[in-house]
Design a protein around this motif. Sequence first.
Motif, PDB file in Angstrom:
ATOM      1  N   ILE A  92       0.874  -1.174   0.000  1.00 26.25           N
ATOM      2  CA  ILE A  92       0.000   0.000   0.000  1.00 26.25           C
ATOM      3  C   ILE A  92       0.910   1.224   0.000  1.00 26.25           C
ATOM      4  CG2 ILE A  92      -1.780   1.264   1.232  1.00 26.25           C
ATOM      5  CD1 ILE A  92      -2.538  -1.413   2.572  1.00 26.25           C
ATOM      6  N   VAL A  93       0.772   2.059  -1.012  1.00 26.25           N
ATOM      7  CA  VAL A  93       1.581   3.268  -1.121  1.00 26.25           C
ATOM      8  C   VAL A  93       0.658   4.455  -0.908  1.00 26.25           C
ATOM      9  CG1 VAL A  93       3.061   4.648  -2.611  1.00 26.25           C
ATOM     10  CG2 VAL A  93       3.174   2.161  -2.712  1.00 26.25           C
ATOM     11  N   VAL A  94       1.026   5.306   0.047  1.00 22.20           N
ATOM     12  CA  VAL A  94       0.232   6.497   0.365  1.00 22.20           C
ATOM     13  C   VAL A  94       1.076   7.716   0.038  1.00 22.20           C
ATOM     14  CG1 VAL A  94      -0.941   7.763   2.188  1.00 22.20           C
ATOM     15  CG2 VAL A  94      -0.934   5.262   2.221  1.00 22.20           C
ATOM     16  N   GLU A  95       0.558   8.578  -0.823  1.00 22.76           N
ATOM     17  CA  GLU A  95       1.220   9.835  -1.146  1.00 22.76           C
ATOM     18  C   GLU A  95       0.281  10.968  -0.752  1.00 22.76           C
ATOM     19  OE1 GLU A  95       4.128   8.888  -4.828  1.00 22.76           O
ATOM     20  OE2 GLU A  95       2.052   9.314  -5.337  1.00 22.76           O
ATOM     21  N   ARG A  96       0.834  11.900   0.001  1.00 28.71           N
ATOM     22  CA  ARG A  96       0.040  13.023   0.479  1.00 28.71           C
ATOM     23  C   ARG A  96       0.724  14.312   0.039  1.00 28.71           C
ATOM     24  NH1 ARG A  96      -2.291  13.450   6.572  1.00 28.71           N
ATOM     25  NH2 ARG A  96      -3.756  15.108   6.146  1.00 28.71           N
ATOM     26  N   PHE A  97      -0.057  15.248  -0.482  1.00 25.97           N
ATOM     27  CA  PHE A  97       0.502  16.464  -1.062  1.00 25.97           C
ATOM     28  C   PHE A  97       0.034  17.731  -0.347  1.00 25.97           C
ATOM     29  CE2 PHE A  97       0.053  13.266  -4.419  1.00 25.97           C
ATOM     30  CZ  PHE A  97       1.380  13.103  -4.757  1.00 25.97           C
ATOM     31  N   ASP A  98      -0.510  17.619   0.860  1.00 27.60           N
ATOM     32  CA  ASP A  98      -1.039  18.782   1.576  1.00 27.60           C
ATOM     33  C   ASP A  98       0.058  19.780   1.942  1.00 27.60           C
ATOM     34  OD1 ASP A  98      -3.590  17.807   1.408  1.00 27.60           O
ATOM     35  OD2 ASP A  98      -3.527  16.835   3.363  1.00 27.60           O
ATOM     36  N   PHE A  99       1.119  19.309   2.543  1.00 25.85           N
ATOM     37  CA  PHE A  99       2.205  20.194   3.013  1.00 25.85           C
ATOM     38  C   PHE A  99       3.520  19.698   2.423  1.00 25.85           C
ATOM     39  CE2 PHE A  99      -1.000  19.867   6.403  1.00 25.85           C
ATOM     40  CZ  PHE A  99      -1.490  21.160   6.354  1.00 25.85           C
ATOM     41  N   GLY A 100       3.630  19.701   1.134  1.00 30.62           N
ATOM     42  CA  GLY A 100       4.788  19.129   0.476  1.00 30.62           C
ATOM     43  C   GLY A 100       4.477  17.670   0.139  1.00 30.62           C
ATOM     44  N   VAL A 101       5.444  16.979  -0.377  1.00 28.83           N
ATOM     45  CA  VAL A 101       5.242  15.589  -0.772  1.00 28.83           C
ATOM     46  C   VAL A 101       5.599  14.686   0.399  1.00 28.83           C
ATOM     47  CG1 VAL A 101       5.915  13.789  -2.381  1.00 28.83           C
ATOM     48  CG2 VAL A 101       5.758  16.147  -3.167  1.00 28.83           C
ATOM     49  N   GLU A 102       4.662  13.866   0.791  1.00 27.01           N
ATOM     50  CA  GLU A 102       4.861  12.891   1.874  1.00 27.01           C
ATOM     51  C   GLU A 102       4.465  11.530   1.325  1.00 27.01           C
ATOM     52  OE1 GLU A 102       3.165  12.126   6.393  1.00 27.01           O
ATOM     53  OE2 GLU A 102       2.563  13.910   5.279  1.00 27.01           O
ATOM     54  N   ARG A 103       5.402  10.560   1.397  1.00 26.81           N
ATOM     55  CA  ARG A 103       5.149   9.244   0.812  1.00 26.81           C
ATOM     56  C   ARG A 103       5.471   8.162   1.833  1.00 26.81           C
ATOM     57  NH1 ARG A 103       7.423   5.043  -2.339  1.00 26.81           N
ATOM     58  NH2 ARG A 103       6.170   4.551  -4.155  1.00 26.81           N
ATOM     59  N   HIS A 104       4.536   7.227   2.017  1.00 26.16           N
ATOM     60  CA  HIS A 104       4.736   6.094   2.925  1.00 26.16           C
ATOM     61  C   HIS A 104       4.385   4.810   2.191  1.00 26.16           C
ATOM     62  CE1 HIS A 104       5.264   8.781   6.309  1.00 26.16           C
ATOM     63  NE2 HIS A 104       4.175   9.433   5.916  1.00 26.16           N
ATOM     64  N   GLU A 105       5.175   3.782   2.458  1.00 23.96           N
ATOM     65  CA  GLU A 105       4.973   2.501   1.799  1.00 23.96           C
ATOM     66  C   GLU A 105       4.767   1.424   2.852  1.00 23.96           C
ATOM     67  OE1 GLU A 105       7.641  -0.209  -1.107  1.00 23.96           O
ATOM     68  OE2 GLU A 105       7.433   1.912  -1.632  1.00 23.96           O
ATOM     69  N   PHE A 106       3.608   0.784   2.814  1.00 24.09           N
ATOM     70  CA  PHE A 106       3.268  -0.310   3.721  1.00 24.09           C
ATOM     71  C   PHE A 106       3.432  -1.608   2.950  1.00 24.09           C
ATOM     72  CE2 PHE A 106       1.167   3.346   5.307  1.00 24.09           C
ATOM     73  CZ  PHE A 106       0.907   3.160   6.649  1.00 24.09           C
ATOM     74  N   GLU A 107       4.251  -2.514   3.479  1.00 23.12           N
ATOM     75  CA  GLU A 107       4.409  -3.832   2.861  1.00 23.12           C
ATOM     76  C   GLU A 107       3.832  -4.872   3.794  1.00 23.12           C
ATOM     77  OE1 GLU A 107       8.468  -4.498   1.808  1.00 23.12           O
ATOM     78  OE2 GLU A 107       8.317  -3.236   0.027  1.00 23.12           O
TER      79      GLU A 107
ATOM     80  N   ASP B 276      -4.725 -14.649   6.938  1.00 22.78           N
ATOM     81  CA  ASP B 276      -5.373 -13.356   7.139  1.00 22.78           C
ATOM     82  C   ASP B 276      -4.584 -12.425   8.055  1.00 22.78           C
ATOM     83  OD1 ASP B 276      -5.752 -14.965   9.301  1.00 22.78           O
ATOM     84  OD2 ASP B 276      -7.800 -14.332   9.699  1.00 22.78           O
ATOM     85  N   VAL B 277      -3.336 -12.770   8.357  1.00 19.39           N
ATOM     86  CA  VAL B 277      -2.466 -11.941   9.195  1.00 19.39           C
ATOM     87  C   VAL B 277      -1.185 -11.677   8.411  1.00 19.39           C
ATOM     88  CG1 VAL B 277      -1.159 -11.833  11.346  1.00 19.39           C
ATOM     89  CG2 VAL B 277      -3.427 -12.848  11.333  1.00 19.39           C
ATOM     90  N   TYR B 278      -0.705 -10.442   8.497  1.00 23.08           N
ATOM     91  CA  TYR B 278       0.473 -10.038   7.737  1.00 23.08           C
ATOM     92  C   TYR B 278       1.563  -9.524   8.669  1.00 23.08           C
ATOM     93  CZ  TYR B 278      -3.218  -9.842   4.229  1.00 23.08           C
ATOM     94  OH  TYR B 278      -4.274 -10.140   3.423  1.00 23.08           O
ATOM     95  N   ALA B 279       2.827  -9.711   8.266  1.00 23.14           N
ATOM     96  CA  ALA B 279       3.961  -9.072   8.934  1.00 23.14           C
ATOM     97  C   ALA B 279       4.151  -7.741   8.220  1.00 23.14           C
ATOM     98  CB  ALA B 279       5.205  -9.940   8.822  1.00 23.14           C
ATOM     99  N   VAL B 280       3.892  -6.655   8.925  1.00 19.88           N
ATOM    100  CA  VAL B 280       3.819  -5.338   8.300  1.00 19.88           C
ATOM    101  C   VAL B 280       5.127  -4.582   8.494  1.00 19.88           C
ATOM    102  CG1 VAL B 280       2.531  -3.174   8.211  1.00 19.88           C
ATOM    103  CG2 VAL B 280       1.357  -5.296   8.800  1.00 19.88           C
ATOM    104  N   THR B 281       5.616  -3.989   7.407  1.00 18.23           N
ATOM    105  CA  THR B 281       6.744  -3.059   7.480  1.00 18.23           C
ATOM    106  C   THR B 281       6.257  -1.731   6.900  1.00 18.23           C
ATOM    107  OG1 THR B 281       7.599  -3.740   5.334  1.00 18.23           O
ATOM    108  CG2 THR B 281       8.500  -4.855   7.237  1.00 18.23           C
ATOM    109  N   ILE B 282       6.659  -0.643   7.567  1.00 15.64           N
ATOM    110  CA  ILE B 282       6.289   0.690   7.104  1.00 15.64           C
ATOM    111  C   ILE B 282       7.574   1.436   6.793  1.00 15.64           C
ATOM    112  CG2 ILE B 282       5.121   2.846   7.691  1.00 15.64           C
ATOM    113  CD1 ILE B 282       3.441   1.230   9.684  1.00 15.64           C
ATOM    114  N   ASP B 283       7.732   1.849   5.554  1.00 17.77           N
ATOM    115  CA  ASP B 283       8.933   2.528   5.072  1.00 17.77           C
ATOM    116  C   ASP B 283      10.195   1.727   5.393  1.00 17.77           C
ATOM    117  OD1 ASP B 283       7.360   4.596   4.091  1.00 17.77           O
ATOM    118  OD2 ASP B 283       7.492   5.743   5.956  1.00 17.77           O
ATOM    119  N   GLY B 284      10.121   0.412   5.268  1.00 17.12           N
ATOM    120  CA  GLY B 284      11.270  -0.458   5.484  1.00 17.12           C
ATOM    121  C   GLY B 284      11.534  -0.841   6.923  1.00 17.12           C
ATOM    122  N   LYS B 285      10.760  -0.320   7.876  1.00 16.23           N
ATOM    123  CA  LYS B 285      10.949  -0.650   9.297  1.00 16.23           C
ATOM    124  C   LYS B 285       9.855  -1.619   9.729  1.00 16.23           C
ATOM    125  CE  LYS B 285      12.776   3.936  10.229  1.00 16.23           C
ATOM    126  NZ  LYS B 285      12.506   5.215  10.867  1.00 16.23           N
TER     127      LYS B 285
END
Length: 103
Positions: free
Chosen positions: A44-59, A67-76
């Motif tokens: 899931i890639v979230v890009e937000r443009f309200d206050f500059g470019v903000e991008r987060h990637e959920f893997e 039905d359960v996932y090991a979640v990483t957000i921005d590589g963490k």
Amino acid sequence: MAYRRTKNYSAARIEAMRRGKERARLDRPAPDLPTELPDLRMRIVVERFDFGVERHEFELRKTNRCDVYAVTIDGKKWKKSGLTGVLDELRKALPRVISSRAA
């Protein structure tokens, strides 16, 4: 008056039914098993443009439950969670922004 059946009669009948069901199950073709799931199940890639470019990637990666996932957000690494939990945290992480009325 009906005759009473003995335990041995009932046990033999039940065993015969069990063997018949087993034989019928083995005679049917084997069911198609689902294919092996990939390691990376969803991104899931979230890009937000309200206050500059903000991008987060959920893997969302595979775990031992479907039905359960090991979640990483921005590589963490974050935690193991279902899709509902991930979307709930995403909602909390991106609060509403006050809109300005442009004419």
